[in-house]
Write a protein that holds these residues in place. Sequence first.
Motif, short mmCIF file in Angstrom:
data_model
loop_
_atom_site.label_atom_id
_atom_site.label_comp_id
_atom_site.label_asym_id
_atom_site.label_seq_id
_atom_site.Cartn_x
_atom_site.Cartn_y
_atom_site.Cartn_z
N ASP A 1 -6.69 -2.48 -7.14
CA ASP A 1 -7.91 -2.57 -7.50
C ASP A 1 -8.74 -2.98 -6.73
O ASP A 1 -10.19 -2.67 -6.52
CB ASP A 1 -8.04 -3.18 -9.00
CG ASP A 1 -7.43 -2.56 -10.14
OD1 ASP A 1 -7.35 -1.27 -10.07
OD2 ASP A 1 -6.72 -3.14 -10.97
N ALA A 2 -8.51 -3.84 -5.85
CA ALA A 2 -9.33 -4.34 -4.65
C ALA A 2 -8.37 -4.50 -3.32
O ALA A 2 -7.88 -5.41 -2.77
CB ALA A 2 -9.74 -6.04 -5.13
N PRO A 3 -8.50 -3.41 -2.92
CA PRO A 3 -7.47 -3.18 -1.49
C PRO A 3 -8.08 -3.91 -0.44
O PRO A 3 -9.32 -4.12 -0.16
CB PRO A 3 -7.53 -1.59 -1.32
CG PRO A 3 -8.88 -1.14 -1.91
CD PRO A 3 -9.10 -1.95 -3.34
N TYR A 4 -7.18 -4.24 0.24
CA TYR A 4 -7.52 -4.95 1.77
C TYR A 4 -8.34 -4.01 2.47
O TYR A 4 -8.06 -2.81 2.79
CB TYR A 4 -6.37 -5.37 2.39
CG TYR A 4 -6.32 -6.10 3.83
CD1 TYR A 4 -6.87 -7.75 3.71
CD2 TYR A 4 -6.22 -5.53 5.10
CE1 TYR A 4 -6.93 -8.05 4.74
CE2 TYR A 4 -6.62 -6.27 6.26
CZ TYR A 4 -7.06 -7.79 6.00
OH TYR A 4 -7.21 -8.40 7.32
N ARG A 5 -9.45 -4.65 3.19
CA ARG A 5 -10.35 -3.75 3.87
C ARG A 5 -10.38 -4.02 5.15
O ARG A 5 -11.36 -3.34 6.12
CB ARG A 5 -11.83 -3.73 3.24
CG ARG A 5 -11.97 -3.45 1.80
CD ARG A 5 -13.42 -3.58 1.26
NE ARG A 5 -13.36 -3.31 -0.20
CZ ARG A 5 -13.56 -1.99 -0.66
NH1 ARG A 5 -13.77 -1.04 0.53
NH2 ARG A 5 -13.65 -1.69 -2.12
N GLY A 6 -9.76 -4.85 5.86
CA GLY A 6 -9.72 -5.33 7.06
C GLY A 6 -8.59 -4.54 8.13
O GLY A 6 -8.38 -3.43 7.73
N ALA A 7 -8.41 -5.08 9.34
CA ALA A 7 -7.45 -4.41 10.12
C ALA A 7 -6.27 -4.92 9.91
O ALA A 7 -5.76 -5.97 9.64
CB ALA A 7 -7.97 -4.82 11.56
N VAL A 8 -5.45 -3.78 10.17
CA VAL A 8 -3.83 -3.90 9.85
C VAL A 8 -3.20 -3.40 11.15
O VAL A 8 -3.47 -2.21 11.29
CB VAL A 8 -3.43 -3.38 8.75
CG1 VAL A 8 -1.82 -3.18 8.61
CG2 VAL A 8 -4.10 -3.78 7.34
N HIS B 1 -0.59 5.05 -0.31
CA HIS B 1 -0.64 4.09 -1.42
C HIS B 1 -2.13 3.42 -1.53
O HIS B 1 -2.86 3.24 -0.47
CB HIS B 1 0.27 2.76 -1.01
CG HIS B 1 0.43 1.91 -1.96
ND1 HIS B 1 -0.53 0.95 -2.57
CD2 HIS B 1 1.70 1.72 -2.79
CE1 HIS B 1 0.08 0.40 -3.54
NE2 HIS B 1 1.09 0.56 -3.64
N PRO B 2 -2.89 3.30 -2.64
CA PRO B 2 -4.15 2.79 -2.86
C PRO B 2 -4.20 1.55 -2.33
O PRO B 2 -5.58 1.37 -1.85
CB PRO B 2 -4.17 2.53 -4.47
CG PRO B 2 -3.10 3.50 -5.04
CD PRO B 2 -1.94 3.43 -4.08
N ALA B 3 -3.37 0.59 -2.07
CA ALA B 3 -3.52 -0.61 -1.52
C ALA B 3 -3.95 -0.76 -0.03
O ALA B 3 -4.41 -1.37 0.44
CB ALA B 3 -2.24 -1.57 -1.73
N PHE B 4 -3.54 0.61 0.54
CA PHE B 4 -4.02 0.69 1.90
C PHE B 4 -5.28 1.68 2.17
O PHE B 4 -5.45 2.21 3.51
CB PHE B 4 -2.76 1.42 2.73
CG PHE B 4 -1.71 0.08 2.90
CD1 PHE B 4 -1.80 -0.52 4.16
CD2 PHE B 4 -0.90 -0.36 2.18
CE1 PHE B 4 -0.64 -1.45 4.39
CE2 PHE B 4 0.21 -1.20 2.30
CZ PHE B 4 0.10 -1.96 3.53
#
Length: 297
Positions: free
Chosen positions: A136-143, A160-163
């Motif tokens: 619902d609140a995916p990570y928005r930074g650099a991976v 995947h929604p988390a990415f």
Amino acid sequence: MSDSPDILCIGSVLWDVVGRTGAAMRPGNDMPGRIVRLPGGVALNIAMTLKRFGLAPALLSAVGTDPEGEELIVACDDMGLFTEYLLRDARLPTDSYLAIEDRGGLVAALCDAHSLEEAGDRILAPLFDGRLGSEDAPYRGAVALDGNLTAALLTDLARHPAFRDADLRIAPASPGKATRLAPLLDHPGATLYVNLEEAGLILDRRFDTAHGAAQALVEAGATRALVTDGSRPAALGDQAGTMSETPPRVPQKRVTGAGDTFMAAHIAAELRGETGAPALRAALAAAARYVSGEDAT
């Protein structure tokens, strides 16, 4: 140390055992040389370089609770890396990488990342359970993601929604694992970092230049692609076109980790506001310093 990470480094965190000789080697040779053991793995190599550029990387991987794992955690903590998100499993031994290098470069290498592969998506729990993000609140930074994850897991991550909102920077880890990255070509935030051989394996084609390979990867769906070719020109391709830059000429003292250094330096350059050719040149210069032995390991 920062209270929160600037970038996540997902993939192999292990011990590198590297033997180097100044002679030329052939199969079956037994040569005098030097053998060193260093913290390594693609994700950790990238994290160490990002730290040297002033960033605060977090590691997501599997590290055993064996003596090798405990020693590796201490080394990572001493470097100022975030280790609290690592999966620690007493059933999994700490992974390792073995390489032999001669005066011409890499002779042979083996990567034992079986614990990382067996851990599977458990290493990603912080991205799903709210510590770093959730569906619902995916990570928005650099991976920074490496291809030592299994093909099935990389395929899942591609959708995947988390990415979905991540600035995803991807390296294949080795030519033998390059084809694992094919499902990630369609990710809207993905940037691929590959060498000429790896680009060819991903697309099942042969390329003569990095420029042609980068252009072909973009045409195949990649948002961006950076392709290196040793001392020959490297290329950056995106929807606006493809550009090339020639690496600085330096004496070659080591090669293991050079691609990881290039990738980390490019990410760091972009996070400090550089784009296009300047960021590409900064990455090539950092990789050249590494290969020449000028930068500390």
